[in-house]
Design an enzyme around this catalytic site. Structure first.
Site, PDB file in Angstrom:
ATOM      1  N   HIS A  21       2.488   3.167  -4.479  1.00 27.66           N
ATOM      2  CA  HIS A  21       3.031   2.225  -3.418  1.00 27.66           C
ATOM      3  C   HIS A  21       3.056   0.752  -4.157  1.00 27.66           C
ATOM      4  CE1 HIS A  21       1.945   4.693   0.577  1.00 27.66           C
ATOM      5  NE2 HIS A  21       2.989   5.015  -0.237  1.00 27.66           N
ATOM      6  N   ASP A  73       2.386  -2.274  -3.480  1.00 23.66           N
ATOM      7  CA  ASP A  73       1.212  -3.366  -3.512  1.00 23.66           C
ATOM      8  C   ASP A  73       0.304  -3.101  -4.383  1.00 23.66           C
ATOM      9  OD1 ASP A  73       0.935  -1.340  -1.801  1.00 23.66           O
ATOM     10  OD2 ASP A  73      -0.607  -2.266  -0.262  1.00 23.66           O
ATOM     11  N   HIS A  78      -4.801   9.953   1.414  1.00 23.75           N
ATOM     12  CA  HIS A  78      -3.736   8.900   1.913  1.00 23.75           C
ATOM     13  C   HIS A  78      -2.442   9.744   2.047  1.00 23.75           C
ATOM     14  CE1 HIS A  78      -2.055   5.055   2.430  1.00 23.75           C
ATOM     15  NE2 HIS A  78      -1.582   4.751   1.424  1.00 23.75           N
ATOM     16  N   ASP A 137      -6.867   2.834   0.003  1.00 21.93           N
ATOM     17  CA  ASP A 137      -5.938   3.560   0.798  1.00 21.93           C
ATOM     18  C   ASP A 137      -6.095   5.020   0.873  1.00 21.93           C
ATOM     19  OD1 ASP A 137      -4.530   0.947  -0.395  1.00 21.93           O
ATOM     20  OD2 ASP A 137      -2.592   2.002  -0.039  1.00 21.93           O
ATOM     21  N   HIS A 190      -8.940  -4.983   0.224  1.00 20.89           N
ATOM     22  CA  HIS A 190      -7.614  -4.556   0.702  1.00 20.89           C
ATOM     23  C   HIS A 190      -7.324  -4.598   2.224  1.00 20.89           C
ATOM     24  CE1 HIS A 190      -4.446  -1.367   1.430  1.00 20.89           C
ATOM     25  NE2 HIS A 190      -3.919  -1.640   0.084  1.00 20.89           N
TER      26      HIS A 190
END
Length: 304
Positions: free
Chosen positions: A63, A65, A138, A206, A267
């Site tokens: 992902h 980020d 995730h 995540d 996070h």
């Protein structure tokens, strides 16, 4: 000694006061980076460290980020005249993702070596430490990481003298070398005691809470774990987006056996402006919990 810096604590998007989640560790001359979201190279500079010595980069998943800061970081490392290779570890498809990002960083003065994770748990051994990847839960393939720095047993000088082992051999035996001369063979086991407790850092983000996280955090000197939401009533949203609340992360730490010494939350959702506001409640589940801020650091030392 193991230096640890949580460079950024944000999820989804960087904010003026919060960089995206990234972790940097330094041990025995090696520099390890886990995740590289947008702004990571600036966070490294703010810490006062340099990106030049980074020799291992681990990615939890792909992902944006967690990986969008990579091209800029690689260019900064390249401009620092580094020529030694960099090893990258991540889920299958790592080479393709990184090479696509390198469209804007095509020429680098160093080689990139890819190690793609092919098992639910996989250990990568380097000079003086190991990294174990473990699969979490995730909405895309995602891994957590445990870094372990082993420590050999004590050298028994009295035993070495008793066995008439020549003094010049002592340091070589301490380093694990077996030596043979005209008088016989000397092995480290003759003069080295049982292995002592090393250092361990476990990092995951995540993911929903799954048992393997507690297992991997067992006995850790430091457990760094996602806490996307701290506000009460966010459990359903966490389940929907395959993330965790502060309280779920704390329960994972409390279930580990033995428990980690310390838990850092990271996070955070962009909507979570003041993570510290919820720290007191989380500590009812796991006492030594910290809602970390960007740049939170520690130097972990071997026990005497």
């Amino acid at each position: 000694m193991l230096d640890v810096c949580l460079l950024g604590t944000g999820g989804m998007m960087p904010l003026p006061y919060r960089w995206l989640t990234s972790l940097m560790m330094r041990v025995g001359g090696s520099n390890i980076l886990i995740d590289c979201g947008e702004g990571t190279q600036i966070a490294i500079k703010e810490k006062g460290w340099s990106p030049n010595p980074i020799d291992v980069i681990c990615f939890t998943h792909f992902h944006a980020d967690h990986i969008s800061g990579l091209p800029g970081l690689l260019l900064s490392i390249g401009n620092s005249e580094r020529t030694e290779p960099i090893t990258m570890i991540g889920p299958k498809g790592l080479a393709g993702v990184v090479n696509a990002l390198r469209t804007i960083a095509p020429e680098l003065p160093f080689e990139i070596r890819f190690l793609e994770i092919g098992q639910p748990r996989q250990i990568f051994t380097f000079n003086g430490y190991e990294i174990e990847a473990f699969k979490v839960s995730h909405n895309v393939t995602c891994y957590g990481y445990t870094l372990r720095v082993p420590r050999t047993g004590r050298f028994d000088a009295d035993k070495a003298k008793e066995l008439n082992i020549p003094l010049p051999y002592w340091s070589r035996l301490q380093k694990g070398e077996t030596i043979t001369d005209e008088n016989g063979t000397y092995t480290p086991g003759m003069v080295i005691g049982p292995a002592r407790r090393g250092l361990q850092v476990t990092y995951c983000t995540d993911t929903r809470p799954v048992p393997v996280i507690s297992e991997m955090a067992s006995g850790a000197d430091l457990f760094i774990c996602e806490g996307m939401y701290g506000e009460p009533g966010m459990e359903e949203k966490a389940r929907e987006h395959r993330h965790m609340t502060f309280y779920e992360a704390a329960r994972l730490a409390s279930k580990a056996n033995p428990q980690p010494k310390e838990l850092w939350l990271t996070h955070y959702s962009p909507s979570l402006s003041y993570p510290k506001d919820y720290e007191k409640e989380v500590r009812k589940i796991f006492k030594n919990t910290h809602a970390a801020r960007d740049g939170r650091s520690v130097s972990l030392m071997f026990e005497d």
